[in-house]
Each structure stands twice: as structure tokens, then as C-alpha cells.
Write an enzyme that holds these catalytic residues in place. Structure first.
Site, short mmCIF file in Angstrom:
data_model
loop_
_atom_site.label_atom_id
_atom_site.label_comp_id
_atom_site.label_asym_id
_atom_site.label_seq_id
_atom_site.Cartn_x
_atom_site.Cartn_y
_atom_site.Cartn_z
N TYR A 135 0.84 -1.20 0.00
CA TYR A 135 0.00 0.00 0.00
C TYR A 135 0.88 1.25 0.00
O TYR A 135 0.64 2.20 -0.76
CB TYR A 135 -0.92 -0.03 1.22
CG TYR A 135 -1.66 1.26 1.47
CD1 TYR A 135 -2.74 1.63 0.67
CD2 TYR A 135 -1.29 2.11 2.52
CE1 TYR A 135 -3.42 2.82 0.90
CE2 TYR A 135 -1.96 3.29 2.76
CZ TYR A 135 -3.03 3.64 1.95
OH TYR A 135 -3.70 4.82 2.18
N GLU A 173 -11.32 6.58 6.03
CA GLU A 173 -10.63 7.33 7.09
C GLU A 173 -11.59 7.60 8.24
O GLU A 173 -11.20 7.60 9.41
CB GLU A 173 -10.06 8.64 6.54
CG GLU A 173 -8.88 8.47 5.61
CD GLU A 173 -7.64 7.91 6.30
OE1 GLU A 173 -7.61 7.83 7.53
OE2 GLU A 173 -6.69 7.54 5.57
N TRP A 197 -4.97 2.17 10.65
CA TRP A 197 -5.20 2.00 9.23
C TRP A 197 -4.96 0.54 8.83
O TRP A 197 -5.59 0.05 7.91
CB TRP A 197 -4.31 2.94 8.43
CG TRP A 197 -4.48 2.74 6.95
CD1 TRP A 197 -3.53 2.34 6.07
CD2 TRP A 197 -5.68 2.92 6.19
NE1 TRP A 197 -4.08 2.24 4.80
CE2 TRP A 197 -5.40 2.59 4.84
CE3 TRP A 197 -6.99 3.31 6.52
CZ2 TRP A 197 -6.36 2.65 3.84
CZ3 TRP A 197 -7.95 3.36 5.51
CH2 TRP A 197 -7.63 3.04 4.19
#
Length: 203
Positions: free
Chosen positions: A29, A51, A59
Site C-alpha cells: 500500500y 478514514e 489503518w
């Protein structure tokens, strides 16, 4: 700065946060997505929703569930999500693959309607969000908000968006390329800088 970097098994230096043993998806990522400029409205909407779901979590948790989120929210197609009703909320609350938080689920649906309004106002989400583009922070600064994220958060809240505080918005800006926060020396910093230089956001 050196303390923001870590050397991976491949010998390359990256932002410290992305090297997690046993979770190569995080590194992928970082290398392929994080910080690269995005202009597709669907991806921008997806990221801002995710988010919001991350609030209070990591995350890494959200990234591991991203495909389940995409399935549950019909790939974050804005017009489709805006039509979700109570049956969809209950369906999502029963989905063990996502974060089952009623307030965050309802906020994502609510924000889809606000996104349609913003598209009508600005022409696209990209045209609006990219007004808040910022240079990267100085190398010795690490923080969770910026002047741009504070301004963008205020503008979104004024338009009725939910779960869009300055910290959430700054993480969104970092990920979508509105700011380059790859650490100096990270393999991603120069690559993202080149892409940002070439990128011509819609106006």
C-alpha cells in the site's frame, strides 16, 4: 529524518509505519498507493469514508478489511451509496468483514448525499479537494493536521459532512497525494514528487 525510516528485507528504505512483520499488504500500500495523486471521485469518496471508519482504530485494521468494505458499500459508487436505506444499515451492521459501527455506517451514507451535492457545486470532488493541495511538511516536522486539512475540514463540515475532523482529513490528504509526507530518504518521496509535478487536477 533517519528515525522516520526503516530498512526493509529488500534493503530499501521506507517510511517506518509501513514495515509490519507478517503484513506485506501494508508495504505494498505504501509503495503503490500512499501519496500518489488521485483524481477519481469514487476513490476520493472511498478513502474519506474509510478514514472515517479508521477513527479510533489503525489503518492496518481498515486496510485488511478494505475489500469487504468495497463489497458492502457497492464499491463506494457515490450515487448508489446515497440511496442506501435502513435495510442497508442493518445489512452492514451484520457484516463481520467491516467495522460494524452504526454511527460511522450512517455517516458514510449521509456523506454520499453530500458528495453528490458537492459534485453539483464544484463539478467534481477532485476539483474541490485539490484546491487544498499543500507542499510536503519540512523534514523535521511530523504532525497529524495541517493548515490545509483544518480549512478543508471546516468547509466539509459547513456542507454537512460527518466524521471529517482535521486529523481524519489530513490522513486523507496524505494518502490521496494532496500533500507529500513520505519521509526524506524513503523510496516513495521522490516518486510521489514526480507524480505530483505531472498531475493536473481538474479545476
Amino acid at each position: 529524518m533517519a528515525e522516520r525510516l526503516v530498512q526493509g528485507a529488500d534493503g530499501r528504505w521506507r517510511c517506518q509505519w509501513c514495515e509490519t512483520p507478517g503484513f506485506d499488504t501494508y508495504r505494498d500500500y505504501h509503495d503503490r498507493e500512499w501519496g500518489y495523486p488521485v483524481h477519481e471521485d469514487r476513490r476520493l469518496f472511498e478513502k474519506l469514508c474509510l478514514e472515517g471508519f479508521q477513527s479510533g482504530l489503525s489503518w492496518r485494521t481498515i486496510l485488511a478489511k478494505r475489500e469487504a468494505f468495497r463489497k458492502g458499500f457497492e464499491n463506494f459508487e457515490i450515487a448508489r451509496v446515497a440511496k442506501f436505506g435502513e435495510a442497508d444499515v442493518e445489512r452492514l451492521l451484520g457484516d463481520a468483514g467491516i467495522v460494524r459501527h452504526r454511527g460511522k455506517i450512517e455517516a458514510a451514507i449521509h456523506n454520499a448525499a453530500r458528495a453528490l451535492e458537492l459534485q453539483a457545486e464544484a463539478g467534481s470532488l477532485a476539483a474541490f479537494f485539490w484546491r487544498f493541495e499543500e507542499p510536503g511538511l519540512p523534514p523535521d516536522q511530523v504532525r497529524g493536521t495541517s493548515e490545509g486539512s483544518i480549512r478543508l475540514s471546516k468547509e466539509l463540515k459547513k456542507r454537512g459532512w460527518k466524521f471529517v475532523g482535521p486529523t481524519t482529513v489530513y490522513a486523507f490528504m496524505q494518502a490521496m497525494g494532496l500533500v507529500n509526507d513520505h519521509a526524506p530518504g524513503c523510496i516513495g518521496r521522490d516518486a510521489v514528487a514526480r507524480e505530483r509535478k505531472k498531475f493536473k487536477p481538474p479545476r
